[in-house]
Design an enzyme around this catalytic site. Structure first.
Site, PDB file in Angstrom:
ATOM      1  CB  SER A  61      -8.572   1.376   5.610  1.00  5.48           C
ATOM      2  OG  SER A  61      -8.827   2.457   5.505  1.00  5.48           O
ATOM      3  CE  LYS A 121      -3.767   2.259   2.757  1.00  9.07           C
ATOM      4  NZ  LYS A 121      -4.919   1.900   3.639  1.00  9.07           N
ATOM      5  CB  SER A 181      -7.846   4.123   2.845  1.00 12.70           C
ATOM      6  OG  SER A 181      -7.075   3.614   3.667  1.00 12.70           O
TER       7      SER A 181
HETATM    8  N1  GLN Z   1     -12.984   5.017   6.410  1.00 11.87           N
HETATM    9  C1  GLN Z   1     -12.266   5.468   7.458  1.00 11.87           C
HETATM   10  C2  GLN Z   1     -11.808   6.808   7.544  1.00 11.87           C
HETATM   11  O1  GLN Z   1     -11.952   7.530   6.503  1.00 11.87           O
HETATM   12  C3  GLN Z   1     -11.091   4.473   7.881  1.00 11.87           C
HETATM   13  C4  GLN Z   1     -10.116   4.560   7.356  1.00 11.87           C
HETATM   14  C5  GLN Z   1      -8.946   3.824   7.438  1.00 11.87           C
HETATM   15  O2  GLN Z   1      -9.153   2.651   8.276  1.00 11.87           O
HETATM   16  N2  GLN Z   1      -7.815   4.027   7.179  1.00 11.87           N
HETATM   17  O3  GLN Z   1     -11.287   7.306   8.358  1.00 11.87           O
END
Ligand code: GLN
Length: 480
Positions: A168, A69, A144
């Site tokens: 995410s 990632k 994400s």
């Molecule tokens: N969707 C959540 C956020 O926008 C979680 C994102 C994540 O786990 N990095 O914070």
């Protein structure tokens, strides 16, 4: 079947019996990327120079094409968190997970797209534009870690790393029909993971099946003196927990998770999964997590507060982008900070920096940040109470299947609700995973979430593997 479509454990078997070579597998993955990624856009950068192959040792244990990632540091490889502000940043060191993977012979395919700094649930917040869902290219892959999940689902890699702060890894796994694991906080080192919210972030695997998730977790887990929050607990061999036996395990179904907002098709698929596990001997009971209704609000105070502090370092001085002011406004250095941050951060990052700075500021700290920390403890206590009598908790991973690109971009709150079932797990620091449990009528994957108590990844994987072996959702392939 071509090599890129196989799992890591299948490939390891073929390499062992000399039916294939790491080079053949790597080339097969690279051709898949050339063929498909103009449509899927899973990668922000690929490494096709085969540098890892050139140095591969003959006795390497896991010479598997691996996708990273874009927020995990590989020495000398540009790493940007899919943000303009880190353009050109080449980390001078390897993240601990990368170091461990390199030691086992991993062959890196490239860095996967993500929401900028992992802020989001769709990859639409990436400075490089969204990735697409391999099951329907008009839909988001989730986020994400959407690029990682899309790469795995479209067989443009064998397995991938993601990071999970509020869902995410699990939510994109659910949207793309793959397996995604968020380990216990402290199980996997965060050293070299570019921080979003340090008390919530955790790196984990995205894979084609549960066996691969156990294998990849074996590689990346363990104590690391370079991460002060990493925990010195022995790492079991997670593949040993894949026994297929869940007889007598007690599984809780939280009543608060099966309410309004849950797509009926998702509900049906999860209910059917409960029946499958019942037939395998698991015992179910309804449980309560009474503070879950506060989890999204609590998360968005704590996560943005930590993000605003963590992102203060991007000022044009040490990393990536530097913008100069065209005309002098304040002082050259202040103008440079402001121009750089204005040009470098996207809208969602700016929103989070402002939210976080606000809740940490004098006069608001007690009302927001401190109160959120107290609610966080209540949320954790809810889980502790359930785990006093249950071995695992089963829920949907996300309330819906993948949504259309653009559908939620103008409504941050609707986007935030996409993680309603995943966020409380990070607040409590416990492990959870998502695995495929069906498809909607429109042909989009549905994910099942399994949650266990701290360091009970073995039970979690055992439940997941038993379910997986009794179904064949994981064998369905997205045709791009
Ligand atoms: N969707 C959540 C956020 O926008 C979680 C994102 C994540 O786990 N990095 O914070």
């Amino acid at each position: 079947m071509s090599l890129n479509e196989l799992t890591a454990h299948e490939i390891l078997g073929l390499i062992k019996t000399k039916k294939t070579t790491p080079n053949d597998v790597y080339q097969s993955v690279i051709s898949a990327v050339r063929e498909k990624d103009s449509a899927v856009k899973a990668y922000v950068r690929t490494c096709e120079n085969n540098a890892d192959l050139a140095t591969l040792k003959a006795d390497a244990k896991f010479p598997i094409p691996t996708t990273n990632k874009d927020n995990i540091c590989i020495s000398g490889h540009e790493t940007t968190c899919s943000s303009k502000i880190l353009a050109g940043f080449k980390p001078p060191y390897d993240a601990t997970v990368i170091k461990k993977l390199k030691e086992t012979g991993a062959l890196f395919v490239g860095n996967a797209n993500m929401d900028e700094f992992a802020f989001g649930s769709s990859t639409e917040n990436s400075a490089f534009g969204p990735s697409r869902n391999p099951w329907n290219l008009d839909c988001v892959p989730g986020g994400s870690s959407g690029g990682s999940a899309a790469a795995v689902a479209s067989d443009q890699t064998i397995w991938a790393l993601g990071s999970d702060t509020g869902g995410s890894i699990r939510q994109p796994a659910s949207f793309c029909g793959v397996v995604g694991v968020k380990p216990t906080y402290g199980r996997v080192s965060r050293f070299g993971l570019i921080a979003f919210a340090s008390s919530l972030d955790q790196i984990g695997p995205l894979t084609k099946d549960v066996t691969d998730a156990a294998l990849l977790l074996n590689i990346i887990s363990g104590y690391d003196p370079m991460d002060s929050t990493s925990i010195n607990e022995p790492v079991p061999d997670y593949t040993k927990s894949l026994t297929g036996d869940v007889r007598g395990l007690k599984i809780g179904i939280p009543k608060e998770f099966f309410i309004e907002g849950l797509d009926p098709e998702v509900r049906q698929a999860v209910e059917a999964a409960i029946e499958v596990l019942k037939a395998k001997g698991a015992v179910f009971k309804t449980v309560s997590l009474p503070h879950s209704e506060y989890s999204v609000a609590t998360y968005y105070i704590i996560a943005t507060a930590e993000a605003s502090s963590n992102l203060a370092r991007y000022d044009g001085v040490r990393f990536g982008l530097r913008e100069q002011a065209k005309t002098l406004r304040k002082a050259p250095i202040i103008d440079m900070f402001e121009e750089t941050r204005d040009a470098g951060f996207g809208a969602e990052s700016k929103r989070r920096i402002m939210l976080g700075t606000y809740s940490l500021s004098s006069g608001y700290y007690d009302a927001y940040y401190l109160r959120a920390q107290k609610v966080r403890t209540l949320i954790k206590n809810d889980f502790d109470a359930v785990f006093a009598d249950c071995d695992a908790i089963l829920t949907p991973t996300a309330p819906t299947t993948a949504f259309k690109i653009g559908e939620k971009t103008d409504d941050p709150l609707a986007m935030y609700l996409s993680d309603i079932y995943t966020i409380s797990v990070n607040l409590a620091g416990i492990p959870a995973m998502s695995l495929p449990c069906g498809f909607s009528k429109a042909g989009l994957p549905i994910g099942l979430q399994i949650i266990t108590k701290h360091f009970a990844e073995e039970t979690m994987l055992r439940v997941a593997h038993t379910y997986e072996q009794a179904t064949d959702w994981h064998k369905k392939v997205a045709k791009v």
